[in-house]
Design a protein around this motif. Structure first.
Motif, mmCIF file in Angstrom:
data_model
loop_
_atom_site.group_PDB
_atom_site.id
_atom_site.type_symbol
_atom_site.label_atom_id
_atom_site.label_comp_id
_atom_site.label_asym_id
_atom_site.label_seq_id
_atom_site.Cartn_x
_atom_site.Cartn_y
_atom_site.Cartn_z
ATOM 1 N N THR A 49 0.835 -1.202 0.000
ATOM 2 C CA THR A 49 0.000 0.000 0.000
ATOM 3 C C THR A 49 0.867 1.249 0.000
ATOM 4 O OG1 THR A 49 -1.823 -1.107 1.155
ATOM 5 C CG2 THR A 49 -1.746 1.294 1.286
ATOM 6 N N ARG A 88 -1.453 2.296 -3.554
ATOM 7 C CA ARG A 88 -2.743 1.723 -3.942
ATOM 8 C C ARG A 88 -3.710 1.747 -2.764
ATOM 9 N NH1 ARG A 88 -2.232 -4.123 -6.264
ATOM 10 N NH2 ARG A 88 -1.021 -2.894 -7.785
ATOM 11 N N PHE A 89 -4.925 2.232 -3.000
ATOM 12 C CA PHE A 89 -5.909 2.310 -1.923
ATOM 13 C C PHE A 89 -6.197 0.911 -1.380
ATOM 14 C CE2 PHE A 89 -10.227 2.520 -0.175
ATOM 15 C CZ PHE A 89 -10.094 3.608 0.675
ATOM 16 N N ARG A 114 -8.413 -1.278 -0.597
ATOM 17 C CA ARG A 114 -9.834 -1.617 -0.673
ATOM 18 C C ARG A 114 -10.149 -2.885 0.117
ATOM 19 N NH1 ARG A 114 -14.283 0.318 -0.275
ATOM 20 N NH2 ARG A 114 -13.503 2.014 -1.613
ATOM 21 N N THR A 125 -12.853 -3.260 3.233
ATOM 22 C CA THR A 125 -13.910 -4.272 3.216
ATOM 23 C C THR A 125 -13.850 -5.142 4.471
ATOM 24 O OG1 THR A 125 -13.926 -4.328 0.801
ATOM 25 C CG2 THR A 125 -14.870 -6.226 1.944
ATOM 26 N N VAL A 157 -7.526 6.872 6.568
ATOM 27 C CA VAL A 157 -8.892 6.622 6.104
ATOM 28 C C VAL A 157 -9.840 6.533 7.292
ATOM 29 C CG1 VAL A 157 -10.386 4.930 4.969
ATOM 30 C CG2 VAL A 157 -8.171 5.520 3.961
ATOM 31 N N ALA A 195 -9.630 9.253 0.843
ATOM 32 C CA ALA A 195 -10.471 8.259 0.169
ATOM 33 C C ALA A 195 -11.299 8.901 -0.941
ATOM 34 C CB ALA A 195 -11.372 7.525 1.150
ATOM 35 N N GLU A 245 -13.091 6.819 -3.501
ATOM 36 C CA GLU A 245 -13.185 5.497 -2.879
ATOM 37 C C GLU A 245 -14.280 5.440 -1.817
ATOM 38 O OE1 GLU A 245 -11.574 2.932 -3.865
ATOM 39 O OE2 GLU A 245 -9.937 3.756 -5.066
ATOM 40 N N ASP A 260 -17.955 6.173 0.007
ATOM 41 C CA ASP A 260 -19.341 6.076 -0.454
ATOM 42 C C ASP A 260 -20.124 7.345 -0.157
ATOM 43 O OD1 ASP A 260 -19.511 3.080 -1.197
ATOM 44 O OD2 ASP A 260 -18.630 3.070 0.801
ATOM 45 N N ALA A 286 -5.480 7.649 -0.931
ATOM 46 C CA ALA A 286 -6.303 8.280 -1.971
ATOM 47 C C ALA A 286 -6.723 9.690 -1.575
ATOM 48 C CB ALA A 286 -7.533 7.425 -2.282
#
Length: 272
Positions: free
Chosen positions: A22, A27-28, A30, A34, A77, A160, A163, A165, A207
């Motif tokens: 990371t 790279r985010f 993800r 999750t 994040v 984020a 990325e 929501d 991000a």
């Protein structure tokens, strides 16, 4: 299972193995997000009434501090997520709170702004207003037409970006004479744009970038709190959470806020 046990398992099995990649690749994470959602950690501070963990700032501080030892990007994040959730918990709707509690929604803050690249550079070099001062004086416009509000802005240092929501978004008030107004803006809303190349701010992989709205349309009911009441929310909720979580992650605290300037109308700021 306690949240500490759940966090230990996620840090060991998911976060740790990808932390170096990371940071190096930017790279985010993800898969990490999750896993945190499935373990109930994204919903840790949501009320148990909506299926959350019922925790508060102390629990969030604990999670961020332990995560920061393993992955700086994931900790960043979580800082933004938990701070945004604190606002949503107080002013958001039941559906959104339920989605966060279920681990299906990652929230973030879209509050800081700048009109020019030179101003951003000045802030980075320590010559401009701090990022936290900017949270109190938004320049972005909000225009209502019926039950729809158009938000125009360029939000800086959004963690984020592209990325998350949901963004907790600030604007100038619709009709109130001063202060600011907060909105819950879904990240999938049309006309939100994130540059393909992330900005330099924030840990690699977080991000952290700019989000453009030109404009983004949201329902009037997306307002969080009262029109013009967002300044008190930022002062009483956003900044206390954000600063405590930054301290937990070992992030340097910013310069002290000039709250007197922040409370003046935008016009007087421009004139001073």
């Amino acid at each position: 299972m306690s949240y500490r046990t759940a966090l230990s398992e996620v840090l060991t099995s998911v976060v740790g193995p990808v932390a170096e990649a990371t940071a190096v690749q930017g790279r985010f994470p993800r898969g990490t997000v999750t896993a945190l959602g499935r373990a109930g950690l994204l919903g840790l501070t949501v009320s148990t009434e909506f299926g959350g963990g019922g925790g508060g700032l102390p629990e969030a501080v604990d999670v961020v501090a332990r995560t920061a030892r393993v992955c700086a990007a994931t900790a960043a994040v979580l800082q933004s997520h938990y701070t945004a959730v604190a606002v949503i918990e107080a002013y958001g709707g039941p559906w959104t709170r339920g989605e966060i509690a279920a681990g299906r929604h990652l929230a973030s803050l879209a509050l800081a702004e700048s009109e020019s690249e030179s101003e951003v550079e000045a802030q980075v070099e320590g010559h401009g207003p701090s990022a936290e001062t900017q949270l109190l004086v938004p320049r972005s416009a909000a225009t209502r037409s019926g039950e729809v509000v158009a938000l125009r802005a360029r939000k800086q240092r959004v963690v984020a970006a592209g990325e998350a929501d949901l963004y907790v978004w600030s604007s100038r008030p619709l009709t109130a004479p001063d202060g600011l107004t907060l909105w819950a803006v879904p990240a999938h809303a049309p006309d939100l744009f994130v540059p393909a190349r992330a900005g330099a701010a924030g840990p690699r992989g977080s991000a952290t970038s700019t989000v453009f709205a030109d404009p983004v349309l949201v329902p009037a009911e997306a307002m969080l709190g009262a029109d013009g009441g967002g300044l008190d929310i930022v002062l009483r909720t956003v900044l206390p959470w954000l600063l405590e979580l930054r301290a937990a992650a070992g992030t340097r605290r910013p310069p002290a806020l000039d709250l007197g300037s922040a409370r003046r109308p935008a016009g007087s700021l421009a004139a001073s």
